[in-house]
Design a protein around this motif. Structure first.
Motif, PDB file in Angstrom:
ATOM      1  N   GLU A   1       0.819  -1.207   0.000  1.00 34.64           N
ATOM      2  CA  GLU A   1       0.000   0.000   0.000  1.00 34.64           C
ATOM      3  C   GLU A   1       0.853   1.257   0.000  1.00 34.64           C
ATOM      4  O   GLU A   1       1.853   1.351   0.706  1.00 34.64           O
ATOM      5  CB  GLU A   1      -0.898   0.028   1.249  1.00 34.64           C
ATOM      6  N   LEU A   2       0.431   2.245  -0.799  1.00 34.81           N
ATOM      7  CA  LEU A   2       1.067   3.556  -0.755  1.00 34.81           C
ATOM      8  C   LEU A   2       0.829   4.186   0.613  1.00 34.81           C
ATOM      9  O   LEU A   2      -0.234   4.017   1.219  1.00 34.81           O
ATOM     10  CB  LEU A   2       0.498   4.457  -1.850  1.00 34.81           C
ATOM     11  N   GLY A   3       1.822   4.903   1.117  1.00 30.23           N
ATOM     12  CA  GLY A   3       1.721   5.531   2.431  1.00 30.23           C
ATOM     13  C   GLY A   3       2.095   4.617   3.575  1.00 30.23           C
ATOM     14  O   GLY A   3       2.154   5.060   4.736  1.00 30.23           O
ATOM     15  N   LYS A   4       2.326   3.352   3.271  1.00 26.39           N
ATOM     16  CA  LYS A   4       2.685   2.401   4.326  1.00 26.39           C
ATOM     17  C   LYS A   4       4.103   2.668   4.820  1.00 26.39           C
ATOM     18  O   LYS A   4       5.010   2.943   4.037  1.00 26.39           O
ATOM     19  CB  LYS A   4       2.573   0.972   3.805  1.00 26.39           C
ATOM     20  N   SER A   5       4.322   2.595   6.142  1.00 23.54           N
ATOM     21  CA  SER A   5       5.658   2.771   6.718  1.00 23.54           C
ATOM     22  C   SER A   5       6.510   1.554   6.391  1.00 23.54           C
ATOM     23  O   SER A   5       6.153   0.425   6.735  1.00 23.54           O
ATOM     24  CB  SER A   5       5.566   2.959   8.232  1.00 23.54           C
ATOM     25  N   ILE A   6       7.609   1.789   5.701  1.00 27.57           N
ATOM     26  CA  ILE A   6       8.508   0.698   5.295  1.00 27.57           C
ATOM     27  C   ILE A   6       9.729   0.623   6.214  1.00 27.57           C
ATOM     28  O   ILE A   6      10.182  -0.456   6.576  1.00 27.57           O
ATOM     29  CB  ILE A   6       8.964   0.891   3.837  1.00 27.57           C
ATOM     30  N   VAL A   7      10.280   1.781   6.583  1.00 21.59           N
ATOM     31  CA  VAL A   7      11.461   1.865   7.449  1.00 21.59           C
ATOM     32  C   VAL A   7      11.149   2.811   8.603  1.00 21.59           C
ATOM     33  O   VAL A   7      10.683   3.936   8.387  1.00 21.59           O
ATOM     34  CB  VAL A   7      12.696   2.378   6.691  1.00 21.59           C
ATOM     35  N   THR A   8      11.398   2.381   9.824  1.00 22.54           N
ATOM     36  CA  THR A   8      11.261   3.257  10.986  1.00 22.54           C
ATOM     37  C   THR A   8      12.644   3.582  11.534  1.00 22.54           C
ATOM     38  O   THR A   8      13.607   2.849  11.321  1.00 22.54           O
ATOM     39  CB  THR A   8      10.420   2.595  12.090  1.00 22.54           C
ATOM     40  N   GLY A   9      12.750   4.716  12.231  1.00 23.69           N
ATOM     41  CA  GLY A   9      14.017   5.095  12.849  1.00 23.69           C
ATOM     42  C   GLY A   9      14.826   6.081  12.046  1.00 23.69           C
ATOM     43  O   GLY A   9      15.865   6.554  12.509  1.00 23.69           O
ATOM     44  N   THR A  10      14.407   6.393  10.812  1.00 22.53           N
ATOM     45  CA  THR A  10      15.102   7.382   9.994  1.00 22.53           C
ATOM     46  C   THR A  10      14.122   8.001   9.012  1.00 22.53           C
ATOM     47  O   THR A  10      13.165   7.345   8.562  1.00 22.53           O
ATOM     48  CB  THR A  10      16.281   6.771   9.228  1.00 22.53           C
ATOM     49  N   ALA A  11      14.369   9.276   8.685  1.00 20.75           N
ATOM     50  CA  ALA A  11      13.597   9.955   7.646  1.00 20.75           C
ATOM     51  C   ALA A  11      14.488  10.305   6.459  1.00 20.75           C
ATOM     52  O   ALA A  11      14.104  11.087   5.594  1.00 20.75           O
ATOM     53  CB  ALA A  11      12.949  11.216   8.221  1.00 20.75           C
TER      54      ALA A  11
ATOM     55  N   ASN B   1       9.427   9.779  12.346  1.00 24.09           N
ATOM     56  CA  ASN B   1      10.808   9.479  11.953  1.00 24.09           C
ATOM     57  C   ASN B   1      10.813   8.158  11.193  1.00 24.09           C
ATOM     58  O   ASN B   1      11.299   7.143  11.689  1.00 24.09           O
ATOM     59  CB  ASN B   1      11.700   9.411  13.201  1.00 24.09           C
ATOM     60  N   ASN B   2      10.255   8.186   9.988  1.00 21.46           N
ATOM     61  CA  ASN B   2      10.141   6.951   9.226  1.00 21.46           C
ATOM     62  C   ASN B   2      10.127   7.252   7.736  1.00 21.46           C
ATOM     63  O   ASN B   2      10.079   8.406   7.305  1.00 21.46           O
ATOM     64  CB  ASN B   2       8.896   6.165   9.638  1.00 21.46           C
ATOM     65  N   LEU B   3      10.161   6.204   6.961  1.00 22.63           N
ATOM     66  CA  LEU B   3      10.076   6.298   5.507  1.00 22.63           C
ATOM     67  C   LEU B   3       8.860   5.519   5.055  1.00 22.63           C
ATOM     68  O   LEU B   3       8.658   4.367   5.452  1.00 22.63           O
ATOM     69  CB  LEU B   3      11.340   5.732   4.851  1.00 22.63           C
ATOM     70  N   VAL B   4       8.074   6.139   4.190  1.00 20.91           N
ATOM     71  CA  VAL B   4       6.839   5.516   3.732  1.00 20.91           C
ATOM     72  C   VAL B   4       6.909   5.310   2.227  1.00 20.91           C
ATOM     73  O   VAL B   4       7.698   5.932   1.515  1.00 20.91           O
ATOM     74  CB  VAL B   4       5.613   6.384   4.094  1.00 20.91           C
ATOM     75  N   LEU B   5       6.058   4.437   1.750  1.00 20.12           N
ATOM     76  CA  LEU B   5       6.016   4.132   0.321  1.00 20.12           C
ATOM     77  C   LEU B   5       5.233   5.219  -0.410  1.00 20.12           C
ATOM     78  O   LEU B   5       4.122   5.592   0.001  1.00 20.12           O
ATOM     79  CB  LEU B   5       5.360   2.767   0.097  1.00 20.12           C
ATOM     80  N   ALA B   6       5.829   5.718  -1.488  1.00 27.42           N
ATOM     81  CA  ALA B   6       5.187   6.774  -2.281  1.00 27.42           C
ATOM     82  C   ALA B   6       5.356   6.473  -3.764  1.00 27.42           C
ATOM     83  O   ALA B   6       6.214   5.676  -4.163  1.00 27.42           O
ATOM     84  CB  ALA B   6       5.783   8.137  -1.939  1.00 27.42           C
ATOM     85  N   LYS B   7       4.525   7.120  -4.571  1.00 27.73           N
ATOM     86  CA  LYS B   7       4.616   6.940  -6.018  1.00 27.73           C
ATOM     87  C   LYS B   7       5.696   7.876  -6.553  1.00 27.73           C
ATOM     88  O   LYS B   7       5.796   9.034  -6.146  1.00 27.73           O
ATOM     89  CB  LYS B   7       3.281   7.250  -6.686  1.00 27.73           C
ATOM     90  N   ARG B   8       6.497   7.357  -7.438  1.00 24.67           N
ATOM     91  CA  ARG B   8       7.549   8.163  -8.056  1.00 24.67           C
ATOM     92  C   ARG B   8       6.944   8.976  -9.194  1.00 24.67           C
ATOM     93  O   ARG B   8       6.327   8.416 -10.092  1.00 24.67           O
ATOM     94  CB  ARG B   8       8.662   7.263  -8.585  1.00 24.67           C
ATOM     95  N   THR B   9       7.107  10.291  -9.119  1.00 29.60           N
ATOM     96  CA  THR B   9       6.616  11.132 -10.204  1.00 29.60           C
ATOM     97  C   THR B   9       7.557  11.030 -11.381  1.00 29.60           C
ATOM     98  O   THR B   9       8.778  10.960 -11.217  1.00 29.60           O
ATOM     99  CB  THR B   9       6.534  12.601  -9.744  1.00 29.60           C
ATOM    100  N   SER B  10       7.021  10.973 -12.588  1.00 31.29           N
ATOM    101  CA  SER B  10       7.866  10.771 -13.763  1.00 31.29           C
ATOM    102  C   SER B  10       7.280  11.471 -14.970  1.00 31.29           C
ATOM    103  O   SER B  10       6.102  11.814 -15.005  1.00 31.29           O
ATOM    104  CB  SER B  10       8.032   9.276 -14.062  1.00 31.29           C
ATOM    105  N   THR B  11       8.108  11.676 -15.959  1.00 36.76           N
ATOM    106  CA  THR B  11       7.679  12.202 -17.249  1.00 36.76           C
ATOM    107  C   THR B  11       7.930  11.100 -18.255  1.00 36.76           C
ATOM    108  O   THR B  11       7.978   9.929 -17.908  1.00 36.76           O
ATOM    109  CB  THR B  11       8.487  13.460 -17.605  1.00 36.76           C
ATOM    110  N   GLY B  12       8.155  11.470 -19.516  1.00 34.82           N
ATOM    111  CA  GLY B  12       8.454  10.451 -20.517  1.00 34.82           C
ATOM    112  C   GLY B  12       9.736   9.721 -20.188  1.00 34.82           C
ATOM    113  O   GLY B  12       9.937   8.586 -20.573  1.00 34.82           O
ATOM    114  N   ILE B  13      10.640  10.418 -19.503  1.00 35.63           N
ATOM    115  CA  ILE B  13      11.870   9.773 -19.055  1.00 35.63           C
ATOM    116  C   ILE B  13      11.749   9.633 -17.546  1.00 35.63           C
ATOM    117  O   ILE B  13      11.568  10.611 -16.830  1.00 35.63           O
ATOM    118  CB  ILE B  13      13.117  10.600 -19.407  1.00 35.63           C
ATOM    119  N   GLU B  14      11.816   8.436 -17.064  1.00 32.89           N
ATOM    120  CA  GLU B  14      11.572   8.184 -15.649  1.00 32.89           C
ATOM    121  C   GLU B  14      12.679   8.765 -14.780  1.00 32.89           C
ATOM    122  O   GLU B  14      13.860   8.652 -15.086  1.00 32.89           O
ATOM    123  CB  GLU B  14      11.474   6.665 -15.422  1.00 32.89           C
ATOM    124  N   ASP B  15      12.244   9.431 -13.699  1.00 33.85           N
ATOM    125  CA  ASP B  15      13.161   9.912 -12.681  1.00 33.85           C
ATOM    126  C   ASP B  15      14.131  10.940 -13.218  1.00 33.85           C
ATOM    127  O   ASP B  15      15.348  10.827 -13.066  1.00 33.85           O
ATOM    128  CB  ASP B  15      13.957   8.747 -12.053  1.00 33.85           C
TER     129      ASP B  15
END
Length: 527
Positions: free
Chosen positions: A439-449, A469-483
């Motif tokens: 799921e998007l927004g889910k906490s994947i890593v705790t203890g660091t941002a 103080n965590n990292l969550v899953l997000a959608k990567r914004t992209s154009t025709g060339i990713e990232d």
């Protein structure tokens, strides 16, 4: 009035008794000074000591006769005068002196002569029976040259010495030890003590750096438990052999630091280990079968971080079972042996690796399997080198904690696999693969941002700082060339396969790869 007279009389008796308790006598004759008694003694006389005799000048035994100096009662002692800093006793002139039932007290006065009891080559023999040596500050207490000296029931207490309580001079093999003993012996040369009767207690032997295997240190002795070696290198010990006590050397490879025991094989050390023991690997160790941990909180630790634990079989290296297990300051060498399984499996306790390097792995399943949610893998400064794994290094269904500098990739195979970070210092992002449908927004890593410490392999997804103080899953914004991002053209380029393994960018085969340059990570396709 009568009461007062009785008190005076009692005081007089006490004073007289005290004076009588501190006496020096030969037969019925008493002496005020020990030197006078020694001068008056005839061959074989007994000089009897009671109470405390203060020694404020050196007492010389130097006539060709037998002197017997004996304490009467348990309180007989010689005490160094507070301002006297030379030898207490000098024995020479072909004299024989026998000390018995006495305490020789250095009174904690530093002895500039360094030899409170000096026995020269000119003496004939000296013995100490049931004697105590206390409160001496000197290089040594008894200096024994090339004449017979017998120590029978000698105890040393509160002595500060630099070269042993007993100093055996070069080539003197005439020192006999017997009875209940507690003191240290310093050997100037290659000599040996003589084992006497009823020997017990503790005698510490300083061999002055000469630990030659096979050296006899006690001739005619078998009470090996009485003796210990001072400052002996690892592997050297004492053993009863052919009626003597000799120095032996064993090539110890493991030390049980907790129990202070040594072992010549890894398997033997592990079999003898108890809960929470620390096993120190003293040199590189090769073991021929997988290690299944059966002792809770056992720690394997290298004496230096370069010590290698080398696998010499085709199978998993470590299996944790239901016990916590720790590895520290080691190189885990998988020895380039093909393995169709994982190299390590975390048990239902916590598998902790600290300052560990993993090298030469050719596994096809990955390095670590954390296969259940009740298992924890903890990595503190764990890196790998020269490993050819084709899948992410950690297969994570349970909990993973990361601290310091780590470079292993993670495949989260169960949602929610938990990653906890603390004080990360890795410069290269840790590659993480999440299961499809996370799921998007889910906490994947705790203890660091700090999202730069991790990089996702999942297409179109990234980790970003969450509300805590965590990292969550997000959608990567992209154009025709990713990232698309601002690139540091001077930064080195690194390539990873889709499983997070770093690969050589000069030899890419057709497929999808992850390219990282500076702070920019992009996905490329090679035809």
């Amino acid at each position: 009035m009568l009461k007062h007279l009785l008190s005076v009389a009692a005081a007089a008796l006490l004073t007289a008794g005290s004076a009588m308790a501190q006496s020096i006598a030969i037969g019925e004759t008493t002496y005020s000074k020990m030197s006078d008694a020694v001068a008056a003694a005839q061959d074989g006389d007994v000089i009897e000591i009671s109470g405390e005799v203060i020694v404020d000048s050196r007492i010389n035994f130097e006539a060709e006769k037998v002197y017997n100096v004996k304490g009467a009662g348990t309180d007989a002692k010689f005490v160094r005068g507070e301002k006297f800093t030379s030898s207490l006793f000098l024995i020479r002139g072909n004299a024989t002196v026998n000390f018995e039932n006495l305490t020789i007290d250095g009174n904690n006065v530093a002895n500039v002569g360094n030899k409170p009891i000096e026995i020269t080559n000119a003496a004939k023999s000296v013995s100490f029976t049931d004697c105590k040596l206390v409160n001496h500050i000197a290089e040594r207490v008894i200096w024994a040259q090339k004449i017979p000296v017998t120590l029978n029931g000698v105890i040393a207490e509160n002595c500060t010495v630099t070269s042993g309580v007993i100093f055996v001079t070069r080539d003197n093999s005439n020192v006999t030890v017997a009875g209940a003993s507690d003191y240290s012996v310093f050997f100037e040369g290659v000599t040996a003590l003589v084992g006497g009767e009823n020997l017990s207690g503790n005698i510490a032997l300083n061999l002055n750096g000469n630990f030659a295997a096979g050296r006899v240190v006690v001739s005619g002795g078998t009470a090996v438990d009485v003796f210990s070696l001072v400052d002996a290198p690892t592997g050297y010990s004492l053993e009863a052999k052919d009626g003597n006590i000799v120095v032996v050397y064993n090539n110890y490879v493991v030390q049980n630091e907790t129990q202070n025991t040594f072992y010549t094989s890894f398997d033997e050390a592990v079999a003898a280990a108890a809960e929470a023991d620390v096993l120190i690997l003293l040199e590189d160790v090769t073991f021929g079968d997988r290690f299944i941990n059966k002792v809770n909180n056992l720690k394997l630790k290298g004496k230096t971080p370069e010590i290698r634990l080398i696998r010499n079989f085709v199978n998993k290296v470590f299996i944790g079972l239901d016990k916590s297990f720790k590895l520290e300051n080691l190189v885990l060498d998988c020895n380039n042996m093909s393995n169709n399984n994982y190299e390590f499996e975390a048990g239902t306790g916590t598998f902790t690796l600290t300052n560990v390097k993993i090298v030469n792995s050719k596994t096809t399943k990955g390095l670590f399997n954390v296969k259940d949610t009740n298992r924890t893998l903890s990595l503190i400064n764990v890196t790998m080198e020269d490993c050819e794994t084709e899948v992410p290094n950690i297969d994570l269904k349970g909990k993973l904690t990361l601290e310091g500098d780590n470079n292993l990739s993670v495949n989260v195979t169960f949602n929610p696999g938990t990653i906890v970070a603390k004080d990360l210092t890795n410069e290269t992002p840790i590659m993480v693969t999440l299961p499809e449908g996370t799921e998007l927004g889910k906490s994947i890593v705790t203890g660091t941002a700090d999202a730069t410490k991790f990089s996702l392999t999942n297409t179109g997804l990234k980790l970003e700082a969450g509300e805590g103080n965590n990292l969550v899953l997000a959608k990567r914004t992209s154009t025709g060339i990713e990232d698309v991002a601002v690139s540091d053209e001077n930064a080195p380029v690194e390539y990873y396969n889709i499983n997070g393994m770093r690969v050589n960018g000069d030899n890419l085969t057709p497929g999808i790869y992850i390219k990282r340059q500076g702070a920019v990570t992009t996905k490329i396709y090679v035809k």
